[in-house]
Scaffold this motif. Sequence first.
Motif, PDB file in Angstrom:
ATOM      1  N   SER A   1      42.853  88.918  26.083  1.00 51.32           N
ATOM      2  CA  SER A   1      43.761  87.784  25.910  1.00 51.32           C
ATOM      3  C   SER A   1      44.346  87.824  24.504  1.00 51.32           C
ATOM      4  CB  SER A   1      43.033  86.459  26.147  1.00 51.32           C
ATOM      5  OG  SER A   1      42.028  86.263  25.174  1.00 51.32           O
ATOM      6  N   ALA A   2      45.484  87.194  24.353  1.00 49.60           N
ATOM      7  CA  ALA A   2      46.150  87.107  23.056  1.00 49.60           C
ATOM      8  C   ALA A   2      46.818  85.746  22.964  1.00 49.60           C
ATOM      9  CB  ALA A   2      47.189  88.221  22.917  1.00 49.60           C
ATOM     10  N   HIS A   3      46.818  85.188  21.780  1.00 50.06           N
ATOM     11  CA  HIS A   3      47.359  83.852  21.563  1.00 50.06           C
ATOM     12  C   HIS A   3      48.395  83.874  20.448  1.00 50.06           C
ATOM     13  CE1 HIS A   3      43.296  83.468  23.217  1.00 50.06           C
ATOM     14  NE2 HIS A   3      43.784  82.436  23.875  1.00 50.06           N
ATOM     15  N   SER A   4      49.427  83.051  20.610  1.00 52.89           N
ATOM     16  CA  SER A   4      50.432  82.894  19.559  1.00 52.89           C
ATOM     17  C   SER A   4      49.754  82.430  18.280  1.00 52.89           C
ATOM     18  CB  SER A   4      51.493  81.882  19.983  1.00 52.89           C
ATOM     19  OG  SER A   4      52.223  82.349  21.087  1.00 52.89           O
TER      20      SER A   4
ATOM     21  N   GLN B   1      47.610  83.737  16.558  1.00 54.42           N
ATOM     22  CA  GLN B   1      46.261  84.263  16.337  1.00 54.42           C
ATOM     23  C   GLN B   1      46.361  85.786  16.412  1.00 54.42           C
ATOM     24  OE1 GLN B   1      43.267  82.290  18.742  1.00 54.42           O
ATOM     25  NE2 GLN B   1      44.236  80.322  18.374  1.00 54.42           N
ATOM     26  N   GLU B   2      46.167  86.370  17.566  1.00 50.70           N
ATOM     27  CA  GLU B   2      46.325  87.815  17.696  1.00 50.70           C
ATOM     28  C   GLU B   2      47.793  88.230  17.614  1.00 50.70           C
ATOM     29  OE1 GLU B   2      42.677  86.458  19.734  1.00 50.70           O
ATOM     30  OE2 GLU B   2      44.764  85.899  20.000  1.00 50.70           O
TER      31      GLU B   2
ATOM     32  N   GLU C   1      55.076  82.747  17.645  1.00 46.55           N
ATOM     33  CA  GLU C   1      55.069  82.059  18.932  1.00 46.55           C
ATOM     34  C   GLU C   1      55.822  82.919  19.939  1.00 46.55           C
ATOM     35  OE1 GLU C   1      56.357  77.885  21.081  1.00 46.55           O
ATOM     36  OE2 GLU C   1      56.727  78.134  18.940  1.00 46.55           O
TER      37      GLU C   1
ATOM     38  N   SER D   1      59.300  87.258  19.850  1.00 43.09           N
ATOM     39  CA  SER D   1      59.321  86.010  19.088  1.00 43.09           C
ATOM     40  C   SER D   1      60.557  85.166  19.381  1.00 43.09           C
ATOM     41  CB  SER D   1      59.255  86.302  17.592  1.00 43.09           C
ATOM     42  OG  SER D   1      60.440  86.944  17.148  1.00 43.09           O
TER      43      SER D   1
END
Length: 120
Positions: free
Chosen positions: A3-6, A8-9, A13, A94
């Motif tokens: 998983s990847a998050h805006s 964070q990883e 956004e 982005s």
Amino acid sequence: MISAHSFQEIPFEVQRVYYLYEVTEDRKSGYHANIHNQQVMVAVQGSFEVRLHDGVAAQTYLLDDPQKGLLIREGIWREVKHFSPDAICLVLCSEQFEEGDYMKDFGAFVEWKNKTIHSA
């Protein structure tokens, strides 16, 4: 599961997601730079090469691990090629798609980068 998050990883956004699949080995993709858009590319399956050029020097990366992504900042020329037969390239962006954000002429890109560097 990966998983990847805006913010964070992924250091921005995520505004748009697309992927390339069933790409023939001789197909080339990219061959442009974005003025504002940043991207993270991931080889979800298979492999491909990404050549990045900052207006002065180039570096080529082999993407072949779904646990790693390649961050492409704004103002960087990219060329994607040498797709394996099973390659799936996931791209996280982005920005929303905007045709005016694309520079598709390498010579004009280098000229733009030189002006940007010298005016900073």
